[in-house]
Design an enzyme around this catalytic site. Structure first.
Site, PDB file in Angstrom:
ATOM      1  N   SER A 112      -1.019   3.952   1.788  1.00 21.98           N
ATOM      2  CA  SER A 112      -1.552   2.597   1.754  1.00 21.98           C
ATOM      3  C   SER A 112      -0.485   1.515   1.645  1.00 21.98           C
ATOM      4  O   SER A 112       0.381   1.400   2.487  1.00 21.98           O
ATOM      5  CB  SER A 112      -2.554   2.496   0.620  1.00 21.98           C
ATOM      6  OG  SER A 112      -3.245   1.292   0.703  1.00 21.98           O
ATOM      7  N   HIS A 113      -0.527   0.767   0.554  1.00 27.58           N
ATOM      8  CA  HIS A 113       0.353  -0.392   0.389  1.00 27.58           C
ATOM      9  C   HIS A 113       1.703   0.001  -0.198  1.00 27.58           C
ATOM     10  O   HIS A 113       2.548  -0.858  -0.409  1.00 27.58           O
ATOM     11  CB  HIS A 113      -0.326  -1.398  -0.541  1.00 27.58           C
ATOM     12  CG  HIS A 113      -0.743  -0.755  -1.827  1.00 27.58           C
ATOM     13  ND1 HIS A 113      -1.751   0.178  -1.890  1.00 27.58           N
ATOM     14  CD2 HIS A 113      -0.258  -0.854  -3.075  1.00 27.58           C
ATOM     15  CE1 HIS A 113      -1.879   0.611  -3.130  1.00 27.58           C
ATOM     16  NE2 HIS A 113      -0.986  -0.002  -3.875  1.00 27.58           N
ATOM     17  N   ASP A 276      -2.391  -4.413   4.935  1.00 35.56           N
ATOM     18  CA  ASP A 276      -1.408  -3.536   4.293  1.00 35.56           C
ATOM     19  C   ASP A 276      -1.009  -2.351   5.177  1.00 35.56           C
ATOM     20  O   ASP A 276      -1.343  -2.302   6.364  1.00 35.56           O
ATOM     21  CB  ASP A 276      -1.956  -3.023   2.965  1.00 35.56           C
ATOM     22  CG  ASP A 276      -3.101  -2.049   3.169  1.00 35.56           C
ATOM     23  OD1 ASP A 276      -3.785  -2.149   4.201  1.00 35.56           O
ATOM     24  OD2 ASP A 276      -3.299  -1.167   2.307  1.00 35.56           O
ATOM     25  N   ASP A 278      -1.980   0.704   5.696  1.00 36.02           N
ATOM     26  CA  ASP A 278      -2.971   1.444   6.485  1.00 36.02           C
ATOM     27  C   ASP A 278      -4.148   0.596   6.936  1.00 36.02           C
ATOM     28  O   ASP A 278      -5.144   1.124   7.433  1.00 36.02           O
ATOM     29  CB  ASP A 278      -3.467   2.668   5.708  1.00 36.02           C
ATOM     30  CG  ASP A 278      -4.166   2.297   4.414  1.00 36.02           C
ATOM     31  OD1 ASP A 278      -3.842   1.227   3.859  1.00 36.02           O
ATOM     32  OD2 ASP A 278      -5.036   3.055   3.958  1.00 36.02           O
ATOM     33  N   ASP A 280      -6.405  -1.313   5.346  1.00 34.13           N
ATOM     34  CA  ASP A 280      -7.691  -1.494   4.671  1.00 34.13           C
ATOM     35  C   ASP A 280      -7.715  -2.677   3.713  1.00 34.13           C
ATOM     36  O   ASP A 280      -8.770  -3.111   3.287  1.00 34.13           O
ATOM     37  CB  ASP A 280      -8.154  -0.198   3.977  1.00 34.13           C
ATOM     38  CG  ASP A 280      -7.143   0.342   2.984  1.00 34.13           C
ATOM     39  OD1 ASP A 280      -6.103  -0.308   2.776  1.00 34.13           O
ATOM     40  OD2 ASP A 280      -7.397   1.425   2.425  1.00 34.13           O
ATOM     41  N   ARG A 281      -6.549  -3.216   3.380  1.00 32.89           N
ATOM     42  CA  ARG A 281      -6.538  -4.368   2.471  1.00 32.89           C
ATOM     43  C   ARG A 281      -6.399  -5.673   3.245  1.00 32.89           C
ATOM     44  O   ARG A 281      -5.965  -5.677   4.396  1.00 32.89           O
ATOM     45  CB  ARG A 281      -5.364  -4.260   1.502  1.00 32.89           C
ATOM     46  CG  ARG A 281      -5.469  -3.079   0.584  1.00 32.89           C
ATOM     47  CD  ARG A 281      -4.360  -3.091  -0.432  1.00 32.89           C
ATOM     48  NE  ARG A 281      -4.558  -2.018  -1.382  1.00 32.89           N
ATOM     49  CZ  ARG A 281      -4.114  -2.022  -2.628  1.00 32.89           C
ATOM     50  NH1 ARG A 281      -3.418  -3.062  -3.074  1.00 32.89           N
ATOM     51  NH2 ARG A 281      -4.340  -1.017  -3.435  1.00 32.89           N
ATOM     52  N   LYS A 375     -12.688   0.231   2.900  1.00 33.37           N
ATOM     53  CA  LYS A 375     -12.475  -1.200   2.962  1.00 33.37           C
ATOM     54  C   LYS A 375     -11.735  -1.508   4.252  1.00 33.37           C
ATOM     55  O   LYS A 375     -11.115  -0.623   4.853  1.00 33.37           O
ATOM     56  CB  LYS A 375     -11.723  -1.694   1.742  1.00 33.37           C
ATOM     57  CG  LYS A 375     -10.400  -1.004   1.437  1.00 33.37           C
ATOM     58  CD  LYS A 375      -9.928  -1.447   0.072  1.00 33.37           C
ATOM     59  CE  LYS A 375      -8.543  -0.930  -0.252  1.00 33.37           C
ATOM     60  NZ  LYS A 375      -8.530   0.405  -0.851  1.00 33.37           N
TER      61      LYS A 375
HETATM   62  C1  G16 Z   1      -6.808   2.329  -3.523  1.00 31.67           C
HETATM   63  C2  G16 Z   1      -8.280   2.483  -3.602  1.00 31.67           C
HETATM   64  C3  G16 Z   1      -8.896   1.206  -4.090  1.00 31.67           C
HETATM   65  C4  G16 Z   1      -8.259   0.781  -5.395  1.00 31.67           C
HETATM   66  C5  G16 Z   1      -6.768   0.692  -5.235  1.00 31.67           C
HETATM   67  C6  G16 Z   1      -6.025   0.408  -6.520  1.00 31.67           C
HETATM   68  O1  G16 Z   1      -6.497   1.378  -2.577  1.00 31.67           O
HETATM   69  O2  G16 Z   1      -8.831   2.797  -2.351  1.00 31.67           O
HETATM   70  O3  G16 Z   1     -10.251   1.411  -4.222  1.00 31.67           O
HETATM   71  O4  G16 Z   1      -8.757  -0.460  -5.797  1.00 31.67           O
HETATM   72  O5  G16 Z   1      -6.294   1.918  -4.746  1.00 31.67           O
HETATM   73  O6  G16 Z   1      -6.168   1.465  -7.375  1.00 31.67           O
HETATM   74  P1  G16 Z   1      -5.318   1.596  -8.690  1.00 31.67           P
HETATM   75  O7  G16 Z   1      -5.620   0.352  -9.490  1.00 31.67           O
HETATM   76  O8  G16 Z   1      -5.821   2.845  -9.322  1.00 31.67           O
HETATM   77  O9  G16 Z   1      -3.861   1.627  -8.306  1.00 31.67           O
HETATM   78  P2  G16 Z   1      -5.444   1.691  -1.427  1.00 31.67           P
HETATM   79  O10 G16 Z   1      -5.430   0.453  -0.603  1.00 31.67           O
HETATM   80  O11 G16 Z   1      -4.168   1.971  -2.164  1.00 31.67           O
HETATM   81  O12 G16 Z   1      -5.990   2.896  -0.738  1.00 31.67           O
END
Ligand code: G16
Length: 542
Positions: A112-113, A276, A278, A280-281, A375
């Site tokens: 992801s990010h 981000d 991937d 989704d953000r 998302k």
């Molecule tokens: C993932 C989850 C999200 C979550 C985020 C932050 O996002 O898919 O639902 O809000 O992590 O999680 P944490 O606070 O546990 O770090 P992504 O965009 O990283 O896949």
């Protein structure tokens, strides 16, 4: 030829908030990825002859693991594997492909990010047939399996050419390499008024979209520039790179600072956005105004009926617990249910499948709807564009009208990153120990109304998720939430979420740090952040 390869377990393959995320060198250990993928397959039933989708965000190590995963899928008996050209599929696009092609599930390769590169992060996540992240009962089974795994299945065959769209074979399994953008762009055309948005761009509307050298580049160029007529160059940093150009592909005010500064400058475009690693953000910034993800969720929900895909209204709204309560007031006004879930998109899946919610969102820059089960960054951008095209007002005007109508939830998240795990755990344990004693006490002039550890019972399947974050609520509606991130790969990240509701019309245009000053001091006093971590302030404020 199918081959059974002996292996030994690793003890650390517990999926976090969103799949297994580790540093690339961890994933490069012998059989590490193989163990995890086989543990996923061993935790599933009834997939013989069905379709598996595989795609990733293009980060370092993506292509290698995709070849491994395709061979293992073939050896384990999947009948067809659909893979994005170049190994690319944004997370929401993968969700859509799983749904559209009736796949059994999918492997999404992404961290992801988190940053990418030879010493940075990589990840693997399994999504189920509804297109959404696997629920905890599956991720728990995967972890349990990974601790005892002793063999994996693969097939001896040369690499598949991922750069050519077409159909190939691996043993008896068909491999379809597809255009990663086409299905997704077609879906977006069904949800939004492309003609109205196109007319807005033709009228001189200017936009800056920062793809952060991550996966949304090709999607954004095709949709914004090619189909909607945004000026060439609207999409910046549009070429996906394995190391994201050395940047952190996290669309927040720290890592997308250039975009933020542009949007605050005198010659700012009308609308700015970023996505981000991937895809989704989302980050949403109007000319001269940043809108928090929590506010964006609420404003999108309040205006969604302006887009054709949502003209029939919303069935319900869901938000993660640490997300501000702004959307709650919209739900109340619309007369629909508001669901408060733990952090993690996987918790929205049941609500969406059951038709109980239409729009979901999280403070961590995630917004989406029932069109997929992830998302979706570009979706949020397009919904905003659709709203702007219909209302013909600036974002600043839309936000001001919204706050005047509903009141404003001042909101910020303070992150303390790479904290020694023991210290972070000690902080949370001490906090949990004091929960019962806190109500009725006063901190920084604020009286604590309630203190608890969030627990969620899924209204659809009755499953219970405990210890999802400590909530401290104050008289008047302000709130502080403490939880440990489930996505970091280094030590622990302590997240402190601060929120204050303001309805007084003369107090709606404060700077957020000013509005939250007393809560910031209260957070430290209640949790002893400085004492436990030795830090004098957060590493990241979003
Ligand atoms: C993932 C989850 C999200 C979550 C985020 C932050 O996002 O898919 O639902 O809000 O992590 O999680 P944490 O606070 O546990 O770090 P992504 O965009 O990283 O896949």
């Amino acid at each position: 030829m199918i081959r059974t390869v002996a292996t030994t377990p690793y003890g650390d393959q517990k999926p976090g908030t969103s799949g297994l995320r580790k540093k690339v060198p961890v994933f490069q250990q012998e059989n590490y990825a193989e163990n995890f993928i086989q543990s996923v397959f061993d935790s599933l039933e009834g997939f013989a002859g069905t379709t598996l989708v595989i795609g990733g965000d293009g980060r370092y190590h993506n292509r290698e693991v995709i070849q491994i995963a395709m061979r293992m899928a073939a050896a384990n008996g999947f009948g067809r594997v659909i893979v994005g050209q170049g190994g690319i599929l944004s997370t929401p696009a993968a969700s859509n492909v799983i749904r559209k092609h009736g796949a059994f599930g999918g492997l999404v390769l992404s961290a992801s990010h988190n940053p990418g590169g030879p010493t940075e992060d990589f990840g693997i996540k399994y999504n189920i047939g509804n297109g959404g992240p696997a629920p905890e009962r599956i991720t728990d089974a995967v972890f349990a399996r990974s601790k005892v795994i002793d063999r994996y299945l693969t097939i001896d065959a040369p690499d598949i050419d991922l750069d050519r769209v077409g159909t190939f074979s691996l043993g008896t399994t068909t491999i379809e390499v597809i255009d990663p953008v086409a299905d997704y762009a077609a879906l977006m055309e069904t949800l939004f008024d492309f003609a109205a948005i196109r007319a807005m761009f033709a009228g001189g509307f200017r936009m800056a979209f920062d793809a952060m050298h991550a996966v949304t580049g090709p999607y954004a160029v095709e949709i914004l520039e090619n189909r909607l007529g945004a000026a060439p160059g609207t999409v910046r940093n549009g070429v996906p790179l394995p190391d994201f150009g050395g940047h952190h592909p996290d669309p927040n005010l720290v890592h997308a600072k250039e975009l933020h500064d542009l949007m605050m400058s005198p010659d700012a475009p009308d609308f700015g956005a970023a996505s981000d690693g991937d895809g989704d953000r989302n980050l949403i910034i109007g000319r001269g105004i940043f809108v928090t993800p929590s506010d964006s969720l609420a404003m999108l929900a309040a205006n969604a009926h302006l887009a054709p895909g949502y003209a029939g209204g919303l069935k319900g709204i869901a938000r993660s617990m640490p997300t501000s309560a702004a959307a709650d007031r919209v739900a109340e006004r619309l007369g629909v249910e508001l669901y408060e879930t733990p952090t993690g998109w996987k918790f929205f899946g049941n609500l969406l499948d059951a038709g109980m919610a239409t729009i979901c969102g999280e403070e961590s820059a995630g917004t989406g709807s029932d069109h997929v089960r992830e998302k979706d960054g570009l979706w949020a951008v397009l919904l905003w564009l659709n709203i702007l095209a219909v209302r013909r007002e600036s974002m600043k005007a839309i936000a001001a009208a919204y706050w005047a109508d509903y009141g404003r939830n001042y909101y910020a998240r303070h992150d303390y990153e790479a904290v020694e795990t023991d210290r972070a755990n000690a902080l949370m344990a001490a906090l949990r120990d004091r929960l019962a004693a806190l109500p009725g006490t006063t901190v920084q002039g604020l009286t604590i109304a309630f203190a608890d550890d969030f627990s969620y019972t899924d209204p659809v399947d009755g499953s219970v998720s405990r210890n999802q974050g400590v909530r401290i609520g104050f008289d008047g509606g302000s709130r502080i939430v403490f939880r440990l991130s489930g996505t970091g790969t280094e030590g622990a990240t302590i997240r402190v979420y601060l929120e204050r509701y303001e309805a007084d019309p003369s107090l709606l245009a404060q700077e957020t740090p000013d509005a939250l000053a007393d809560l910031i001091l209260a957070a430290d006093e209640i949790a002893g952040i400085g004492r436990f971590t030795g830090r004098t302030g957060p590493d990241v404020v979003t």
